[in-house]
Motif scaffolding. Structure first.
Motif, short mmCIF file in Angstrom:
data_model
loop_
_atom_site.label_atom_id
_atom_site.label_comp_id
_atom_site.label_asym_id
_atom_site.label_seq_id
_atom_site.Cartn_x
_atom_site.Cartn_y
_atom_site.Cartn_z
N GLY A 8 20.51 26.46 47.42
CA GLY A 8 21.49 27.42 47.92
C GLY A 8 22.53 26.74 48.78
O GLY A 8 22.25 25.73 49.42
N GLU A 9 23.72 27.29 48.77
CA GLU A 9 24.81 26.73 49.56
C GLU A 9 25.71 27.85 50.03
O GLU A 9 26.24 28.61 49.21
CB GLU A 9 25.61 25.74 48.71
N VAL A 39 16.47 17.07 31.98
CA VAL A 39 17.01 18.31 32.55
C VAL A 39 17.25 19.27 31.39
O VAL A 39 17.93 18.94 30.43
CB VAL A 39 18.31 18.06 33.33
N ILE A 40 16.67 20.46 31.49
CA ILE A 40 16.80 21.45 30.44
C ILE A 40 18.02 22.33 30.66
O ILE A 40 18.75 22.64 29.73
CB ILE A 40 15.51 22.30 30.34
N SER A 41 18.25 22.72 31.91
CA SER A 41 19.34 23.64 32.19
C SER A 41 19.75 23.54 33.66
O SER A 41 18.91 23.31 34.53
CB SER A 41 18.90 25.07 31.87
N VAL A 42 21.04 23.74 33.90
CA VAL A 42 21.59 23.88 35.25
C VAL A 42 22.53 25.07 35.20
O VAL A 42 23.39 25.15 34.33
CB VAL A 42 22.36 22.62 35.70
N SER A 43 22.34 26.01 36.12
CA SER A 43 23.24 27.17 36.14
C SER A 43 23.56 27.55 37.57
O SER A 43 22.77 27.33 38.48
CB SER A 43 22.64 28.35 35.38
N ASP A 44 24.74 28.11 37.76
CA ASP A 44 25.21 28.54 39.06
C ASP A 44 25.48 30.04 39.04
O ASP A 44 25.91 30.58 38.02
CB ASP A 44 26.51 27.84 39.44
N THR A 45 25.24 30.67 40.16
CA THR A 45 25.63 32.07 40.34
C THR A 45 26.05 32.25 41.79
O THR A 45 25.56 31.55 42.67
CB THR A 45 24.50 33.04 39.95
N THR A 46 26.96 33.16 42.02
CA THR A 46 27.42 33.39 43.39
C THR A 46 26.66 34.56 44.01
O THR A 46 26.14 35.42 43.31
CB THR A 46 28.92 33.71 43.43
N THR A 47 26.59 34.54 45.32
CA THR A 47 26.10 35.68 46.08
C THR A 47 27.30 36.31 46.76
O THR A 47 28.30 35.63 47.03
CB THR A 47 25.05 35.26 47.12
N SER A 48 27.22 37.59 47.03
CA SER A 48 28.38 38.27 47.63
C SER A 48 27.95 39.18 48.76
O SER A 48 26.79 39.57 48.87
CB SER A 48 29.13 39.08 46.57
N THR A 50 28.94 42.79 51.16
CA THR A 50 29.13 44.21 50.80
C THR A 50 30.55 44.53 50.34
O THR A 50 30.77 45.55 49.71
CB THR A 50 28.78 45.12 52.00
N THR A 51 31.50 43.62 50.60
CA THR A 51 32.88 43.85 50.14
C THR A 51 33.12 43.22 48.77
O THR A 51 34.20 43.38 48.20
CB THR A 51 33.90 43.27 51.13
N GLY A 52 32.15 42.48 48.27
CA GLY A 52 32.29 41.82 46.98
C GLY A 52 32.80 40.40 47.08
O GLY A 52 32.94 39.72 46.06
N ALA A 53 33.05 39.93 48.29
CA ALA A 53 33.52 38.55 48.49
C ALA A 53 32.37 37.57 48.26
O ALA A 53 31.24 37.82 48.68
CB ALA A 53 34.08 38.39 49.90
N SER A 54 32.66 36.47 47.59
CA SER A 54 31.65 35.43 47.38
C SER A 54 31.35 34.73 48.69
O SER A 54 32.26 34.26 49.37
CB SER A 54 32.14 34.41 46.36
N ILE A 55 30.07 34.67 49.04
CA ILE A 55 29.68 34.05 50.32
C ILE A 55 28.68 32.92 50.13
O ILE A 55 28.33 32.24 51.09
CB ILE A 55 29.10 35.09 51.30
N GLY A 56 28.21 32.71 48.91
CA GLY A 56 27.24 31.66 48.69
C GLY A 56 27.11 31.34 47.22
O GLY A 56 27.63 32.03 46.36
N LEU A 57 26.39 30.26 46.97
CA LEU A 57 26.17 29.81 45.61
C LEU A 57 24.70 29.44 45.47
O LEU A 57 24.14 28.79 46.35
CB LEU A 57 27.05 28.59 45.32
N VAL A 58 24.10 29.85 44.36
CA VAL A 58 22.73 29.47 44.05
C VAL A 58 22.77 28.66 42.75
O VAL A 58 23.33 29.12 41.76
CB VAL A 58 21.82 30.70 43.87
N ARG A 59 22.24 27.47 42.79
CA ARG A 59 22.15 26.62 41.60
C ARG A 59 20.69 26.52 41.20
O ARG A 59 19.83 26.23 42.02
CB ARG A 59 22.72 25.23 41.89
#
Length: 65
Positions: A8-9, A39-48, A50-59
């Motif tokens: 997480g970042e 390595v089989i897979s690497v994926s990223d998703t953002t966390t947000s 309550t306003t929908g703004a991106s505040i973090g990243l999970v890899r």
């Protein structure tokens, strides 16, 4: 055996490029330290907030040991 590791970042405005570089370094260091050769897979998703703004990243790293 297939394993999954998450990293997480938090993201701060105008510092995202630096934070992504740091996250890349952490993941690469983990791969080197664990001697991962497949390595089989690497994926990223953002966390947000309550306003929908991106505040973090999970890899997610899926690898075989």
């Amino acid at each position: 055996m297939i394993k999954v590791k998450t990293f997480g970042e938090p993201l701060q405005p105008f510092k995202t490029h630096k934070e992504l570089d740091e996250l890349d370094q952490r993941v690469n260091r983990f791969i080197q330290e664990k001697n991962i050769t497949k390595v089989i897979s690497v994926s990223d998703t953002t966390t947000s907030d309550t306003t929908g703004a991106s505040i973090g990243l999970v890899r997610v790293l899926v690898y075989e040991s």
